[in-house]
Design a protein around this motif. Sequence first.
Motif, PDB file in Angstrom:
ATOM      1  N   LEU A   1      -3.222  -2.692 -13.183  1.00 16.83           N
ATOM      2  CA  LEU A   1      -1.706  -2.737 -12.454  1.00 16.83           C
ATOM      3  C   LEU A   1      -0.701  -2.012 -13.113  1.00 16.83           C
ATOM      4  O   LEU A   1       0.299  -1.606 -12.419  1.00 16.83           O
ATOM      5  CB  LEU A   1      -1.573  -4.199 -12.525  1.00 16.83           C
ATOM      6  CG  LEU A   1      -0.511  -4.713 -11.635  1.00 16.83           C
ATOM      7  CD1 LEU A   1      -0.701  -4.460 -10.078  1.00 16.83           C
ATOM      8  CD2 LEU A   1      -0.416  -6.149 -11.631  1.00 16.83           C
TER       9      LEU A   1
ATOM     10  N   PHE B   1       0.859   1.122 -11.651  1.00 14.28           N
ATOM     11  CA  PHE B   1       2.072   0.962 -10.598  1.00 14.28           C
ATOM     12  C   PHE B   1       3.356   0.359 -11.034  1.00 14.28           C
ATOM     13  O   PHE B   1       4.395   0.192 -10.329  1.00 14.28           O
ATOM     14  CB  PHE B   1       1.550   0.144  -9.403  1.00 14.28           C
ATOM     15  CG  PHE B   1       0.021   0.417  -8.966  1.00 14.28           C
ATOM     16  CD1 PHE B   1       0.113   1.313  -7.732  1.00 14.28           C
ATOM     17  CD2 PHE B   1      -1.105  -0.106  -9.586  1.00 14.28           C
ATOM     18  CE1 PHE B   1      -1.014   1.732  -7.303  1.00 14.28           C
ATOM     19  CE2 PHE B   1      -2.209   0.423  -8.916  1.00 14.28           C
ATOM     20  CZ  PHE B   1      -2.395   1.218  -8.044  1.00 14.28           C
TER      21      PHE B   1
ATOM     22  N   ASP C   1       7.158   2.140 -10.808  1.00 15.94           N
ATOM     23  CA  ASP C   1       7.800   2.373  -9.529  1.00 15.94           C
ATOM     24  C   ASP C   1       8.831   1.040  -9.768  1.00 15.94           C
ATOM     25  O   ASP C   1       8.549   0.029  -9.506  1.00 15.94           O
ATOM     26  CB  ASP C   1       6.880   2.174  -8.465  1.00 15.94           C
ATOM     27  CG  ASP C   1       5.756   3.117  -8.517  1.00 15.94           C
ATOM     28  OD1 ASP C   1       6.119   4.240  -9.287  1.00 15.94           O
ATOM     29  OD2 ASP C   1       4.863   3.192  -7.769  1.00 15.94           O
TER      30      ASP C   1
ATOM     31  N   ARG D   1      -1.944   1.622  -1.924  1.00 18.73           N
ATOM     32  CA  ARG D   1      -1.452   2.520  -3.317  1.00 18.73           C
ATOM     33  C   ARG D   1      -2.870   3.013  -4.010  1.00 18.73           C
ATOM     34  O   ARG D   1      -3.320   1.977  -4.508  1.00 18.73           O
ATOM     35  CB  ARG D   1      -0.511   2.106  -4.009  1.00 18.73           C
ATOM     36  CG  ARG D   1       0.824   1.646  -3.315  1.00 18.73           C
ATOM     37  CD  ARG D   1       1.870   2.462  -3.101  1.00 18.73           C
ATOM     38  NE  ARG D   1       1.807   3.076  -4.339  1.00 18.73           N
ATOM     39  CZ  ARG D   1       2.772   2.899  -5.301  1.00 18.73           C
ATOM     40  NH1 ARG D   1       3.777   2.117  -5.361  1.00 18.73           N
ATOM     41  NH2 ARG D   1       2.843   3.547  -6.431  1.00 18.73           N
TER      42      ARG D   1
ATOM     43  N   ALA E   1      -3.695   4.798  -7.662  1.00 19.90           N
ATOM     44  CA  ALA E   1      -3.053   5.470  -8.524  1.00 19.90           C
ATOM     45  C   ALA E   1      -4.228   5.830  -9.715  1.00 19.90           C
ATOM     46  O   ALA E   1      -5.567   5.199  -9.807  1.00 19.90           O
ATOM     47  CB  ALA E   1      -2.114   4.441  -9.394  1.00 19.90           C
TER      48      ALA E   1
ATOM     49  N   ARG F   1      -0.051   7.093  -1.341  1.00 20.43           N
ATOM     50  CA  ARG F   1       0.466   6.208  -0.523  1.00 20.43           C
ATOM     51  C   ARG F   1       0.327   5.954   0.825  1.00 20.43           C
ATOM     52  O   ARG F   1       0.887   6.923   1.543  1.00 20.43           O
ATOM     53  CB  ARG F   1       2.081   6.094  -0.990  1.00 20.43           C
ATOM     54  CG  ARG F   1       2.332   5.205  -1.837  1.00 20.43           C
ATOM     55  CD  ARG F   1       3.892   5.408  -2.337  1.00 20.43           C
ATOM     56  NE  ARG F   1       4.853   5.195  -1.437  1.00 20.43           N
ATOM     57  CZ  ARG F   1       6.077   5.716  -1.637  1.00 20.43           C
ATOM     58  NH1 ARG F   1       6.548   6.542  -2.491  1.00 20.43           N
ATOM     59  NH2 ARG F   1       6.833   5.470  -0.761  1.00 20.43           N
TER      60      ARG F   1
ATOM     61  N   SER G   1      -7.202   3.093  -9.600  1.00 18.46           N
ATOM     62  CA  SER G   1      -6.898   1.887  -9.235  1.00 18.46           C
ATOM     63  C   SER G   1      -6.243   1.813  -8.126  1.00 18.46           C
ATOM     64  O   SER G   1      -5.568   2.519  -7.541  1.00 18.46           O
ATOM     65  CB  SER G   1      -5.900   1.373 -10.382  1.00 18.46           C
ATOM     66  OG  SER G   1      -6.596   1.280 -11.653  1.00 18.46           O
TER      67      SER G   1
ATOM     68  N   LEU H   1      -4.242  -0.494  -5.216  1.00 20.67           N
ATOM     69  CA  LEU H   1      -3.179  -1.912  -4.713  1.00 20.67           C
ATOM     70  C   LEU H   1      -2.976  -1.975  -3.396  1.00 20.67           C
ATOM     71  O   LEU H   1      -3.005  -0.840  -2.703  1.00 20.67           O
ATOM     72  CB  LEU H   1      -1.768  -1.622  -5.526  1.00 20.67           C
ATOM     73  CG  LEU H   1      -0.718  -2.464  -5.167  1.00 20.67           C
ATOM     74  CD1 LEU H   1      -1.059  -4.114  -5.673  1.00 20.67           C
ATOM     75  CD2 LEU H   1       0.489  -2.142  -5.803  1.00 20.67           C
TER      76      LEU H   1
END
Lengths: 113, 186
Positions: free
Chosen positions: A12, A15, A18, B100, B102, B143, B171, B173
Amino acid sequence: MNDKVLHTPRDLNLFAGDQPHLDGPFPSRVEANPENVERGLAQLVLTIVELLRQIMERQALRRIDGGGLSPEQVERLGRTFMELDKRMAELRSQFGLDEDDLNLNLGPLGDLL
Amino acid sequence: VIDLCAITTAPAPEAAGLRAIEADGLAALGAPAVEREASVDQLWQREQLLERLMRDCDLLPVRWGTVVEDDEVERLLASRRAELVHALDRVRGAVEIAVRVATDEQAVTSTAQLYLHVKRRLAEIHAALAALSRESAEIAAGRSAYLVAREDVDSFVSTVAALEEAHDDLSILCTGPWPPYSFVGT
Protein backbone atom coordinates in the motif's frame (compact mmCIF):
# COMPACT_ATOMS: atom_id res chain seq x y z
CA MET A 1 -13.05 5.64 2.84
CA ASN A 2 -11.70 2.17 3.59
CA ASP A 3 -14.95 0.57 2.55
CA LYS A 4 -14.21 1.74 -0.98
CA VAL A 5 -11.17 -0.49 -1.28
CA LEU A 6 -12.16 -3.59 -3.21
CA HIS A 7 -8.70 -5.06 -3.45
CA THR A 8 -5.91 -4.11 -1.09
CA PRO A 9 -2.58 -4.03 -2.87
CA ARG A 10 0.42 -6.06 -1.79
CA ASP A 11 2.30 -2.86 -0.96
CA LEU A 12 0.00 0.00 0.00
CA ASN A 13 2.98 2.30 0.62
CA LEU A 14 3.54 2.64 -3.12
CA PHE A 15 0.28 4.61 -3.27
CA ALA A 16 0.83 6.65 -0.13
CA GLY A 17 2.73 9.43 -1.90
CA ASP A 18 -0.42 10.61 -3.63
CA GLN A 19 -1.93 13.45 -1.65
CA PRO A 20 -5.52 14.34 -2.32
CA HIS A 21 -5.48 17.67 -4.10
CA LEU A 22 -8.20 20.15 -4.77
CA ASP A 23 -6.12 22.85 -6.38
CA GLY A 24 -7.51 22.13 -9.81
CA PRO A 25 -11.03 20.75 -9.43
CA PHE A 26 -12.22 22.30 -12.66
CA PRO A 27 -11.03 21.47 -16.16
CA SER A 28 -8.15 23.70 -17.04
CA ARG A 29 -8.39 25.92 -20.04
CA VAL A 30 -5.65 27.53 -22.01
CA GLU A 31 -5.71 30.95 -20.44
CA ALA A 32 -4.39 33.70 -22.63
CA ASN A 33 -3.29 36.32 -20.16
CA PRO A 34 0.33 37.41 -19.80
CA GLU A 35 0.96 35.37 -16.61
CA ASN A 36 -0.56 32.15 -17.87
CA VAL A 37 0.09 32.15 -21.57
CA GLU A 38 3.40 30.37 -21.15
CA ARG A 39 1.94 27.59 -19.02
CA GLY A 40 -1.03 27.24 -21.37
CA LEU A 41 1.23 26.94 -24.36
CA ALA A 42 3.52 24.50 -22.56
CA GLN A 43 0.49 22.38 -21.66
CA LEU A 44 -0.60 22.26 -25.29
CA VAL A 45 2.87 21.44 -26.62
CA LEU A 46 3.58 18.82 -23.94
CA THR A 47 0.23 17.18 -24.66
CA ILE A 48 1.20 16.67 -28.30
CA VAL A 49 4.68 15.47 -27.35
CA GLU A 50 3.21 13.03 -24.81
CA LEU A 51 0.81 11.69 -27.46
CA LEU A 52 3.70 11.02 -29.85
CA ARG A 53 5.79 9.50 -27.07
CA GLN A 54 3.03 7.06 -26.16
CA ILE A 55 2.38 6.08 -29.77
CA MET A 56 6.10 5.46 -30.35
CA GLU A 57 6.42 3.49 -27.12
CA ARG A 58 3.51 1.22 -28.03
CA GLN A 59 4.94 0.73 -31.50
CA ALA A 60 8.33 -0.13 -30.01
CA LEU A 61 6.79 -2.70 -27.64
CA ARG A 62 5.04 -4.30 -30.62
CA ARG A 63 8.30 -4.51 -32.55
CA ILE A 64 10.08 -6.05 -29.58
CA ASP A 65 7.27 -8.59 -29.16
CA GLY A 66 7.52 -9.37 -32.87
CA GLY A 67 11.11 -10.46 -32.33
CA GLY A 68 13.85 -9.78 -34.84
CA LEU A 69 15.56 -7.16 -32.69
CA SER A 70 18.91 -7.85 -31.12
CA PRO A 71 19.24 -7.55 -27.32
CA GLU A 72 21.35 -4.41 -27.92
CA GLN A 73 18.60 -2.81 -29.99
CA VAL A 74 16.00 -3.67 -27.34
CA GLU A 75 18.25 -2.19 -24.68
CA ARG A 76 18.68 1.01 -26.73
CA LEU A 77 14.94 1.36 -27.32
CA GLY A 78 14.16 0.75 -23.68
CA ARG A 79 16.77 3.28 -22.56
CA THR A 80 15.44 5.89 -24.99
CA PHE A 81 11.87 5.57 -23.79
CA MET A 82 12.92 5.48 -20.17
CA GLU A 83 14.85 8.74 -20.65
CA LEU A 84 11.94 10.34 -22.54
CA ASP A 85 9.61 9.35 -19.72
CA LYS A 86 11.91 10.93 -17.14
CA ARG A 87 12.34 14.11 -19.17
CA MET A 88 8.59 14.45 -19.62
CA ALA A 89 8.10 14.16 -15.84
CA GLU A 90 10.71 16.88 -15.32
CA LEU A 91 9.11 19.20 -17.87
CA ARG A 92 5.69 18.59 -16.36
CA SER A 93 6.85 19.53 -12.89
CA GLN A 94 8.65 22.60 -14.27
CA PHE A 95 5.35 23.92 -15.57
CA GLY A 96 3.32 22.64 -12.60
CA LEU A 97 1.35 20.20 -14.71
CA ASP A 98 -0.11 16.83 -13.70
CA GLU A 99 -0.25 13.77 -15.92
CA ASP A 100 -3.99 14.39 -16.21
CA ASP A 101 -3.33 17.87 -17.56
CA LEU A 102 -1.68 16.40 -20.63
CA ASN A 103 -4.86 15.25 -22.22
CA LEU A 104 -7.41 16.89 -24.45
CA ASN A 105 -11.10 16.19 -24.49
CA LEU A 106 -12.00 15.71 -28.13
CA GLY A 107 -15.75 15.89 -27.58
CA PRO A 108 -17.53 12.93 -29.17
CA LEU A 109 -14.18 11.24 -29.86
CA GLY A 110 -13.39 11.06 -26.15
CA ASP A 111 -9.99 11.85 -24.72
CA LEU A 112 -6.89 12.21 -26.84
CA LEU A 113 -4.78 9.89 -24.66
CA VAL B 1 -31.65 28.54 -7.66
CA ILE B 2 -30.76 24.86 -7.50
CA ASP B 3 -27.43 23.11 -7.08
CA LEU B 4 -27.63 20.00 -9.28
CA CYS B 5 -26.01 16.75 -8.21
CA ALA B 6 -27.37 14.06 -10.51
CA ILE B 7 -29.52 13.29 -13.52
CA THR B 8 -31.47 10.06 -13.56
CA THR B 9 -34.46 8.38 -15.15
CA ALA B 10 -37.83 9.46 -13.72
CA PRO B 11 -39.21 8.67 -11.23
CA ALA B 12 -36.18 9.63 -9.13
CA PRO B 13 -35.65 7.90 -5.79
CA GLU B 14 -36.55 9.94 -2.70
CA ALA B 15 -33.65 11.41 -0.80
CA ALA B 16 -33.65 13.69 2.22
CA GLY B 17 -32.86 17.29 1.39
CA LEU B 18 -33.02 16.73 -2.36
CA ARG B 19 -35.59 17.98 -4.79
CA ALA B 20 -36.37 16.14 -8.00
CA ILE B 21 -37.43 18.06 -11.08
CA GLU B 22 -38.85 15.76 -13.71
CA ALA B 23 -39.46 16.29 -17.39
CA ASP B 24 -40.41 13.76 -20.02
CA GLY B 25 -38.95 10.65 -18.39
CA LEU B 26 -35.82 12.33 -16.97
CA ALA B 27 -35.22 13.70 -13.49
CA ALA B 28 -32.69 16.21 -12.19
CA LEU B 29 -31.82 15.95 -8.49
CA GLY B 30 -30.50 18.91 -6.58
CA ALA B 31 -30.66 20.99 -3.42
CA PRO B 32 -31.23 24.72 -2.94
CA ALA B 33 -27.95 26.41 -3.83
CA VAL B 34 -25.84 27.96 -1.09
CA GLU B 35 -22.55 29.84 -1.38
CA ARG B 36 -19.70 27.51 -0.40
CA GLU B 37 -16.15 26.68 -1.15
CA ALA B 38 -15.32 23.22 -2.41
CA SER B 39 -13.65 21.30 0.42
CA VAL B 40 -12.65 17.68 0.80
CA ASP B 41 -15.46 17.19 3.35
CA GLN B 42 -18.05 18.73 1.06
CA LEU B 43 -16.99 16.62 -1.89
CA TRP B 44 -17.00 13.50 0.27
CA GLN B 45 -20.54 14.28 1.43
CA ARG B 46 -21.60 14.66 -2.19
CA GLU B 47 -19.94 11.35 -2.97
CA GLN B 48 -21.86 9.56 -0.21
CA LEU B 49 -25.10 11.13 -1.36
CA LEU B 50 -24.52 9.89 -4.91
CA GLU B 51 -23.64 6.43 -3.63
CA ARG B 52 -26.89 6.23 -1.65
CA LEU B 53 -28.82 7.24 -4.76
CA MET B 54 -26.93 4.71 -6.85
CA ARG B 55 -28.37 1.87 -4.78
CA ASP B 56 -31.79 2.65 -6.22
CA CYS B 57 -31.06 3.98 -9.67
CA ASP B 58 -28.53 4.57 -12.41
CA LEU B 59 -27.41 8.15 -12.55
CA LEU B 60 -25.19 10.70 -14.22
CA PRO B 61 -23.16 12.64 -11.67
CA VAL B 62 -23.29 16.37 -12.37
CA ARG B 63 -20.11 18.42 -12.11
CA TRP B 64 -19.67 20.04 -8.68
CA GLY B 65 -20.83 23.62 -8.67
CA THR B 66 -23.45 23.32 -11.42
CA VAL B 67 -26.00 25.87 -10.27
CA VAL B 68 -29.12 26.50 -12.32
CA GLU B 69 -32.21 28.71 -11.99
CA ASP B 70 -35.23 26.60 -10.93
CA ASP B 71 -37.20 27.23 -14.09
CA GLU B 72 -34.14 26.54 -16.25
CA VAL B 73 -33.88 22.90 -15.08
CA GLU B 74 -36.87 21.60 -17.02
CA ARG B 75 -35.76 23.45 -20.12
CA LEU B 76 -32.28 21.96 -19.74
CA LEU B 77 -33.67 18.42 -19.44
CA ALA B 78 -35.86 18.98 -22.50
CA SER B 79 -33.26 20.61 -24.73
CA ARG B 80 -30.57 18.01 -24.00
CA ARG B 81 -32.93 15.06 -23.67
CA ALA B 82 -31.46 12.90 -26.46
CA GLU B 83 -27.92 13.40 -25.17
CA LEU B 84 -28.90 12.63 -21.54
CA VAL B 85 -30.94 9.55 -22.45
CA HIS B 86 -27.99 8.26 -24.46
CA ALA B 87 -25.60 8.94 -21.56
CA LEU B 88 -27.91 7.11 -19.12
CA ASP B 89 -28.15 4.13 -21.47
CA ARG B 90 -24.36 4.04 -21.57
CA VAL B 91 -23.99 3.63 -17.79
CA ARG B 92 -27.19 1.67 -17.12
CA GLY B 93 -26.64 -1.16 -14.64
CA ALA B 94 -22.94 -0.39 -14.35
CA VAL B 95 -20.57 1.25 -11.87
CA GLU B 96 -17.08 2.70 -12.14
CA ILE B 97 -14.17 0.75 -10.71
CA ALA B 98 -10.81 2.51 -10.35
CA VAL B 99 -7.57 0.58 -10.68
CA ARG B 100 -4.06 1.78 -9.89
CA VAL B 101 -1.03 -0.27 -10.68
CA ALA B 102 2.21 0.70 -8.97
CA THR B 103 5.69 -0.61 -8.83
CA ASP B 104 8.87 0.47 -7.14
CA GLU B 105 9.68 3.67 -9.04
CA GLN B 106 13.42 3.38 -8.53
CA ALA B 107 13.45 -0.12 -9.90
CA VAL B 108 11.54 0.86 -13.03
CA THR B 109 13.94 3.56 -14.05
CA SER B 110 17.04 1.54 -13.22
CA THR B 111 17.38 -0.50 -16.38
CA ALA B 112 15.87 -0.36 -19.84
CA GLN B 113 14.86 -4.02 -19.63
CA LEU B 114 12.88 -3.42 -16.47
CA TYR B 115 11.28 -0.29 -17.86
CA LEU B 116 10.00 -2.14 -20.92
CA HIS B 117 8.94 -5.08 -18.75
CA VAL B 118 6.78 -2.85 -16.55
CA LYS B 119 5.28 -0.99 -19.51
CA ARG B 120 4.33 -4.31 -21.08
CA ARG B 121 2.77 -5.58 -17.83
CA LEU B 122 0.73 -2.38 -17.51
CA ALA B 123 -0.61 -2.83 -21.03
CA GLU B 124 -1.43 -6.50 -20.38
CA ILE B 125 -3.23 -5.79 -17.12
CA HIS B 126 -5.22 -2.99 -18.72
CA ALA B 127 -6.22 -5.23 -21.63
CA ALA B 128 -7.27 -8.07 -19.30
CA LEU B 129 -9.45 -5.76 -17.20
CA ALA B 130 -10.84 -3.88 -20.20
CA ALA B 131 -12.07 -7.23 -21.54
CA LEU B 132 -14.19 -7.64 -18.39
CA SER B 133 -15.74 -4.19 -18.56
CA ARG B 134 -18.17 -2.36 -20.78
CA GLU B 135 -15.79 0.55 -21.31
CA SER B 136 -12.41 1.58 -20.02
CA ALA B 137 -10.46 4.79 -19.74
CA GLU B 138 -6.74 5.21 -19.18
CA ILE B 139 -6.35 8.28 -17.03
CA ALA B 140 -2.59 8.26 -16.68
CA ALA B 141 0.19 5.68 -16.65
CA GLY B 142 -0.96 2.88 -14.34
CA ARG B 143 -4.23 4.63 -13.56
CA SER B 144 -7.40 3.46 -15.22
CA ALA B 145 -11.15 3.48 -14.77
CA TYR B 146 -13.50 0.71 -15.86
CA LEU B 147 -17.24 0.75 -16.40
CA VAL B 148 -18.33 -2.61 -15.00
CA ALA B 149 -21.81 -4.16 -14.92
CA ARG B 150 -22.97 -4.37 -11.29
CA GLU B 151 -23.24 -8.16 -11.46
CA ASP B 152 -19.67 -8.44 -12.80
CA VAL B 153 -17.97 -6.44 -10.03
CA ASP B 154 -17.11 -9.50 -7.92
CA SER B 155 -15.45 -11.36 -10.79
CA PHE B 156 -13.66 -8.15 -11.82
CA VAL B 157 -12.19 -7.84 -8.32
CA SER B 158 -11.10 -11.49 -8.21
CA THR B 159 -9.38 -10.97 -11.56
CA VAL B 160 -7.52 -7.98 -10.10
CA ALA B 161 -6.39 -10.18 -7.19
CA ALA B 162 -5.29 -12.92 -9.59
CA LEU B 163 -3.35 -10.42 -11.76
CA GLU B 164 -1.51 -9.10 -8.73
CA GLU B 165 -0.81 -12.65 -7.63
CA ALA B 166 0.69 -13.37 -11.04
CA HIS B 167 3.05 -10.37 -10.98
CA ASP B 168 5.04 -10.28 -7.79
CA ASP B 169 6.77 -6.99 -8.69
CA LEU B 170 3.51 -5.04 -8.98
CA SER B 171 0.91 -3.79 -6.52
CA ILE B 172 -2.66 -3.23 -7.64
CA LEU B 173 -5.11 -1.02 -5.79
CA CYS B 174 -8.75 -1.38 -6.76
CA THR B 175 -11.49 0.92 -5.42
CA GLY B 176 -15.18 1.42 -5.97
CA PRO B 177 -17.91 1.11 -6.81
CA TRP B 178 -17.96 4.78 -7.82
CA PRO B 179 -20.51 6.81 -9.73
CA PRO B 180 -19.54 6.64 -13.41
CA TYR B 181 -17.49 9.86 -13.27
CA SER B 182 -15.14 8.86 -16.10
CA PHE B 183 -17.93 7.75 -18.40
CA VAL B 184 -20.30 10.65 -18.55
CA GLY B 185 -18.30 13.08 -20.64
CA THR B 186 -19.43 13.83 -24.15
